[in-house]
Design a protein around this motif. Structure first.
Motif, PDB file in Angstrom:
ATOM      1  N   VAL A 178      -8.286 -12.131   3.711  1.00  0.00           N
ATOM      2  CA  VAL A 178      -9.664 -11.976   3.239  1.00  0.00           C
ATOM      3  C   VAL A 178     -10.485 -11.385   4.380  1.00  0.00           C
ATOM      4  N   PRO A 179     -11.152 -10.270   4.160  1.00  0.00           N
ATOM      5  CA  PRO A 179     -11.382  -9.645   2.849  1.00  0.00           C
ATOM      6  C   PRO A 179     -10.384  -8.550   2.487  1.00  0.00           C
ATOM      7  N   ASN A 180      -9.560  -8.071   3.443  1.00  0.00           N
ATOM      8  CA  ASN A 180      -8.828  -6.819   3.249  1.00  0.00           C
ATOM      9  C   ASN A 180      -7.809  -6.867   2.115  1.00  0.00           C
ATOM     10  N   PHE A 181      -6.872  -7.825   2.179  1.00  0.00           N
ATOM     11  CA  PHE A 181      -5.854  -7.901   1.127  1.00  0.00           C
ATOM     12  C   PHE A 181      -6.485  -8.256  -0.217  1.00  0.00           C
ATOM     13  N   ASN A 182      -7.489  -9.114  -0.175  1.00  0.00           N
ATOM     14  CA  ASN A 182      -8.167  -9.472  -1.422  1.00  0.00           C
ATOM     15  C   ASN A 182      -8.806  -8.243  -2.066  1.00  0.00           C
ATOM     16  N   ASN A 183      -9.427  -7.378  -1.259  1.00  0.00           N
ATOM     17  CA  ASN A 183     -10.031  -6.156  -1.806  1.00  0.00           C
ATOM     18  C   ASN A 183      -8.970  -5.253  -2.436  1.00  0.00           C
ATOM     19  N   PHE A 184      -7.811  -5.178  -1.806  1.00  0.00           N
ATOM     20  CA  PHE A 184      -6.714  -4.377  -2.350  1.00  0.00           C
ATOM     21  C   PHE A 184      -6.256  -4.951  -3.693  1.00  0.00           C
ATOM     22  N   ILE A 185      -6.123  -6.266  -3.762  1.00  0.00           N
ATOM     23  CA  ILE A 185      -5.691  -6.919  -5.003  1.00  0.00           C
ATOM     24  C   ILE A 185      -6.727  -6.716  -6.110  1.00  0.00           C
ATOM     25  N   VAL A 186      -8.003  -6.874  -5.774  1.00  0.00           N
ATOM     26  CA  VAL A 186      -9.073  -6.684  -6.764  1.00  0.00           C
ATOM     27  C   VAL A 186      -9.035  -5.268  -7.330  1.00  0.00           C
ATOM     28  N   THR A 187      -8.849  -4.284  -6.454  1.00  0.00           N
ATOM     29  CA  THR A 187      -8.810  -2.891  -6.906  1.00  0.00           C
ATOM     30  C   THR A 187      -7.584  -2.627  -7.768  1.00  0.00           C
ATOM     31  N   LEU A 188      -6.433  -3.190  -7.392  1.00  0.00           N
ATOM     32  CA  LEU A 188      -5.226  -3.030  -8.216  1.00  0.00           C
ATOM     33  C   LEU A 188      -5.434  -3.625  -9.611  1.00  0.00           C
ATOM     34  N   ASN A 189      -6.131  -4.743  -9.685  1.00  0.00           N
ATOM     35  CA  ASN A 189      -6.430  -5.337 -10.995  1.00  0.00           C
ATOM     36  C   ASN A 189      -7.285  -4.406 -11.844  1.00  0.00           C
ATOM     37  N   LYS A 190      -8.238  -3.740 -11.201  1.00  0.00           N
ATOM     38  CA  LYS A 190      -9.149  -2.862 -11.945  1.00  0.00           C
ATOM     39  C   LYS A 190      -8.405  -1.689 -12.575  1.00  0.00           C
ATOM     40  N   PHE A 191      -7.383  -1.187 -11.899  1.00  0.00           N
ATOM     41  CA  PHE A 191      -6.603  -0.090 -12.470  1.00  0.00           C
ATOM     42  C   PHE A 191      -6.043  -0.473 -13.839  1.00  0.00           C
ATOM     43  N   VAL A 192      -5.626  -1.736 -13.973  1.00  0.00           N
ATOM     44  CA  VAL A 192      -5.046  -2.200 -15.239  1.00  0.00           C
ATOM     45  C   VAL A 192      -6.139  -2.626 -16.212  1.00  0.00           C
ATOM     46  N   ASP A 193      -7.094  -3.420 -15.733  1.00  0.00           N
ATOM     47  CA  ASP A 193      -8.125  -3.970 -16.616  1.00  0.00           C
ATOM     48  C   ASP A 193      -8.975  -2.880 -17.261  1.00  0.00           C
ATOM     49  N   TRP A 194      -9.205  -1.795 -16.522  1.00  0.00           N
ATOM     50  CA  TRP A 194     -10.052  -0.724 -17.044  1.00  0.00           C
ATOM     51  C   TRP A 194      -9.243   0.411 -17.676  1.00  0.00           C
ATOM     52  N   LYS A 195      -7.935   0.165 -17.829  1.00  0.00           N
ATOM     53  CA  LYS A 195      -7.062   1.110 -18.538  1.00  0.00           C
ATOM     54  C   LYS A 195      -7.262   2.545 -18.046  1.00  0.00           C
ATOM     55  N   THR A 196      -7.076   2.725 -16.757  1.00  0.00           N
ATOM     56  CA  THR A 196      -7.234   4.058 -16.165  1.00  0.00           C
ATOM     57  C   THR A 196      -6.150   4.995 -16.690  1.00  0.00           C
ATOM     58  N   GLU A 197      -6.423   6.279 -16.573  1.00  0.00           N
ATOM     59  CA  GLU A 197      -5.526   7.282 -17.135  1.00  0.00           C
ATOM     60  C   GLU A 197      -4.165   7.261 -16.438  1.00  0.00           C
ATOM     61  N   PRO A 198      -3.106   7.623 -17.166  1.00  0.00           N
ATOM     62  CA  PRO A 198      -1.753   7.614 -16.590  1.00  0.00           C
ATOM     63  C   PRO A 198      -1.670   8.499 -15.341  1.00  0.00           C
ATOM     64  N   GLY A 199      -1.009   8.000 -14.350  1.00  0.00           N
ATOM     65  CA  GLY A 199      -0.826   8.771 -13.122  1.00  0.00           C
ATOM     66  C   GLY A 199      -1.891   8.534 -12.077  1.00  0.00           C
ATOM     67  N   PHE A 200      -3.036   7.965 -12.483  1.00  0.00           N
ATOM     68  CA  PHE A 200      -4.129   7.735 -11.536  1.00  0.00           C
ATOM     69  C   PHE A 200      -3.683   6.775 -10.435  1.00  0.00           C
ATOM     70  N   LEU A 201      -3.093   5.641 -10.830  1.00  0.00           N
ATOM     71  CA  LEU A 201      -2.674   4.655  -9.832  1.00  0.00           C
ATOM     72  C   LEU A 201      -1.624   5.244  -8.896  1.00  0.00           C
ATOM     73  N   THR A 202      -0.672   5.971  -9.459  1.00  0.00           N
ATOM     74  CA  THR A 202       0.381   6.572  -8.632  1.00  0.00           C
ATOM     75  C   THR A 202      -0.220   7.526  -7.599  1.00  0.00           C
ATOM     76  N   SER A 203      -1.153   8.368  -8.047  1.00  0.00           N
ATOM     77  CA  SER A 203      -1.804   9.315  -7.132  1.00  0.00           C
ATOM     78  C   SER A 203      -2.570   8.579  -6.045  1.00  0.00           C
ATOM     79  N   TRP A 204      -3.276   7.540  -6.458  1.00  0.00           N
ATOM     80  CA  TRP A 204      -4.095   6.806  -5.492  1.00  0.00           C
ATOM     81  C   TRP A 204      -3.236   6.090  -4.460  1.00  0.00           C
ATOM     82  N   LEU A 205      -2.167   5.446  -4.913  1.00  0.00           N
ATOM     83  CA  LEU A 205      -1.283   4.739  -3.982  1.00  0.00           C
ATOM     84  C   LEU A 205      -0.636   5.706  -2.996  1.00  0.00           C
ATOM     85  N   THR A 206      -0.283   6.887  -3.477  1.00  0.00           N
ATOM     86  CA  THR A 206       0.309   7.892  -2.588  1.00  0.00           C
ATOM     87  C   THR A 206      -0.679   8.284  -1.495  1.00  0.00           C
ATOM     88  N   GLY A 207      -1.925   8.553  -1.909  1.00  0.00           N
ATOM     89  CA  GLY A 207      -2.947   8.918  -0.932  1.00  0.00           C
ATOM     90  C   GLY A 207      -3.278   7.782   0.014  1.00  0.00           C
TER      91      GLY A 207
END
Length: 410
Positions: A90-119
Motif C-alpha cells: 500500500v499504496p503501490n500494489f493496491n493501486n495496481f490491483i484496483v486498476t486491474l479490477n477496473k479493466f474487468v468491471d468496466w468491460k474495456t475493449e478487447p486487447g486494451f488490457l494486453t496493450s496496457w500491460l505490455t507498455g
C-alpha cells in the motif's frame, strides 16, 4: 598479514552479499498455482476494508476467466517487477490491483488490457522512471477507464468529454481522442479545448493535438465571435497551462479574416469575466492598420489579446502608433511599446508624443497617455520614468515647456 586481511575482507563481502541476496529474494515465485497465496501473504493483514475488498475482487477474477492466460503471465511478471522496484503493498500494489479490477468491471475493449500491460512492463523495467511516476501512471489509467481522465496531478486533472477513448500499443501505449472536449480543472477553474483530436501518451504525460478550438467565453465574448483554431500542438498534462504556435484567431471586432499568432491559456480563478487575463493571443504581424478604432483615431501596430483586455504592441524595433485626426488632418501622434484598449478608451504608461502645429510641433519622448472615449479627452502627464520630468520642446516658439498635465477635448 596483508594476505590474511584480504582473505578476511573477501569472506566478509561473501557473507554480506549472501545476506543481501536473502533480503531481496522475491516473495513471488512465478508459479501460477502459488500466486494467489503469495499475493495474499505479501499484501499482509493490515489492509483496510476497501483494500481487502479490492484484493478479494481481484482474486475472484483471477480464479475465473476474467483475465486471459497471456495477461495473467504479464500480471505475474509485472508483480515481480514492481517488487524489484521496492514498491509497497500500500499504496503501490493496491493501486495496481484496483486498476486491474477496473479493466474487468468496466468491460474495456478487447486487447486494451494486453496493450496496457505490455507498455507498463516496459516502463517498470526502465530505470529512468521513478516509482512515483509508475504509480501515477497506474492510477491515471484507472481514471481513464472510469472517468475519461487522462491525467491527475496534485489536484489538477485533464479530462476528455463527449467521446470514448480508444487505446493502442505499437511502440508505446497511447490513447486516441477524436472530436472531443479536453478540459483542464485546476484551482476551482477550468480551461477547455473544443473539437479536439489527437493522441495522448500516458507514459510521457503528453497530448499531441491535430486540431482544436479555444474560445474567449470565460472573458465574456460569444463563442462564435472570438476564438482560436489550433493545429499540431502539444500539451504537457502535468501543467495547467499550454502554449500553441501558429494558432489562427478570429476576432470579428478587429479583423475581417483570421490572423496567425501565439496562443497561451491557463486555468486561473476569475470572479468577474471583465477581469479575465486568459486566454492570451499575440499576433505575429506587428503592422495592423485599424482605422477609426474611436472616431478620428487610427491605430498601427501589433495586437495582443489577454482575456478581456486588448493591448496594442510594437515589435522589437517598432513602436505601436496612434494617429489623431481632425477633418482628415493629422494633429497628434502617440507612439508606445504598448497601448491598453478598453471600452472606456486608451492608455499607455510610457509614450512618445508629437503635437503638430502646421510645420512645427510640440514633442516629448516619455509621457503617460490616456484617452477618455466618452468625453473625447486626451491627457498627457508625467510617468514614473525620470525622463518624463524633462520638458516638452516647442519648435513653433523655440522653447522648452514645463508642466504636469497637458489635456484637451477633441
Amino acid at each position: 598479514m596483508p594476505k590474511r586481511l584480504i582473505i578476511l575482507c573477501f569472506a566478509f563481502l561473501l557473507i554480506v552479499s549472501g545476506k543481501l541476496g536473502a533480503q531481496v529474494k522475491s516473495p513471488f515465485s512465478g508459479d501460477f498455482t502459488k500466486f494467489r497465496t503469495e499475493l495474499t501473504t505479501f499484501m499482509g493483514p493490515n489492509l483496510n476494508d476497501e483494500q481487502k475488498n479490492s484484493l478479494q475482487s481481484f482474486l475472484t477474477k483471477w480464479d475465473s476467466t476474467s483475465y486471459k492466460q497471456e495477461d495473467k503471465t504479464r500480471i505475474i511478471d509485472i508483480i515481480s517487477q514492481l517488487y524489484g522496484r521496492f514498491m509497497r503493498p500500500v499504496p503501490n500494489f493496491n493501486n495496481f490491483i484496483v486498476t486491474l479490477n477496473k479493466f474487468v468491471d468496466w468491460k474495456t475493449e478487447p486487447g486494451f488490457l494486453t496493450s496496457w500491460l505490455t507498455g507498463l512492463s516496459e516502463i517498470v523495467f526502465d530505470p529512468r522512471y521513478p516509482t512515483e511516476n509508475i504509480d501515477r501512471y497506474i492510477r491515471n489509467t484507472g481514471l481513464m477507464i472510469t472517468d475519461n481522465v487522462i491525467s491527475e496531478v496534485s489536484g489538477m486533472r485533464w479530462k476528455v468529454k463527449n467521446t470514448k477513448l480508444t487505446f493502442l500499443h505499437d511502440t508505446v501505449f497511447k490513447a486516441i481522442i477524436n472530436d472531443a472536449t479536453l478540459t483542464c480543472y485546476s484551482q476551482k477553474d477550468s480551461t477547455e479545448i473544443y473539437n479536439v483530436s489527437g493522441v495522448y501518451y500516458p507514459e510521457f504525460q503528453q497530448f499531441h493535438g491535430t486540431k482544436g478550438i479555444v474560445t474567449w467565453e470565460k472573458a465574456g465574448f460569444p463563442r462564435d465571435e472570438v476564438f482560436a483554431e489550433l493545429s499540431r500542438f502539444y500539451i504537457n498534462t502535468s501543467k495547467n497551462s499550454f502554449t500553441v504556435d501558429s494558432a489562427l484567431l478570429t476576432h470579428k471586432t478587429y479583423f475581417k479574416a483570421p490572423v496567425m499568432g501565439l496562443l497561451t491559456d491557463q486555468t486561473i480563478p476569475v470572479t468577474n469575466k471583465v477581469l479575465a487575463t486568459y486566454p492570451r493571443f499575440e499576433t505575429y504581424t506587428k503592422e495592423f492598420h485599424l482605422d477609426n478604432i474611436y472616431e478620428g483615431i487610427d491605430y498601427k501596430g501589433g495586437l495582443t489579446f489577454e482575456g478581456a483586455n486588448v493591448k496594442g504592441s510594437g515589435g522589437s524595433n517598432i513602436s505601436a502608433e496612434m494617429a489623431f485626426r481632425r477633418e482628415d488632418t493629422l494633429f497628434l501622434k502617440i507612439r508606445a511599446g504598448e497601448f491598453m484598449f478598453s471600452k472606456d478608451g486608451l492608455a499607455s504608461a510610457e509614450a512618445e508624443m508629437t503635437l503638430y502645429l502646421n510645420k512645427d510641433s510640440v514633442f516629448h519622448s516619455n509621457q503617460a497617455f490616456s484617452f477618455n472615449a466618452k468625453d473625447k479627452q486626451v491627457n498627457l502627464f508625467r510617468a514614473n520614468n525620470p525622463v518624463s520630468r524633462s520638458p516638452y520642446f516647442n519648435s513653433f516658439h523655440n522653447l522648452d515647456m514645463y508642466f504636469e498635465l497637458l489635456s484637451w477635448n477633441m
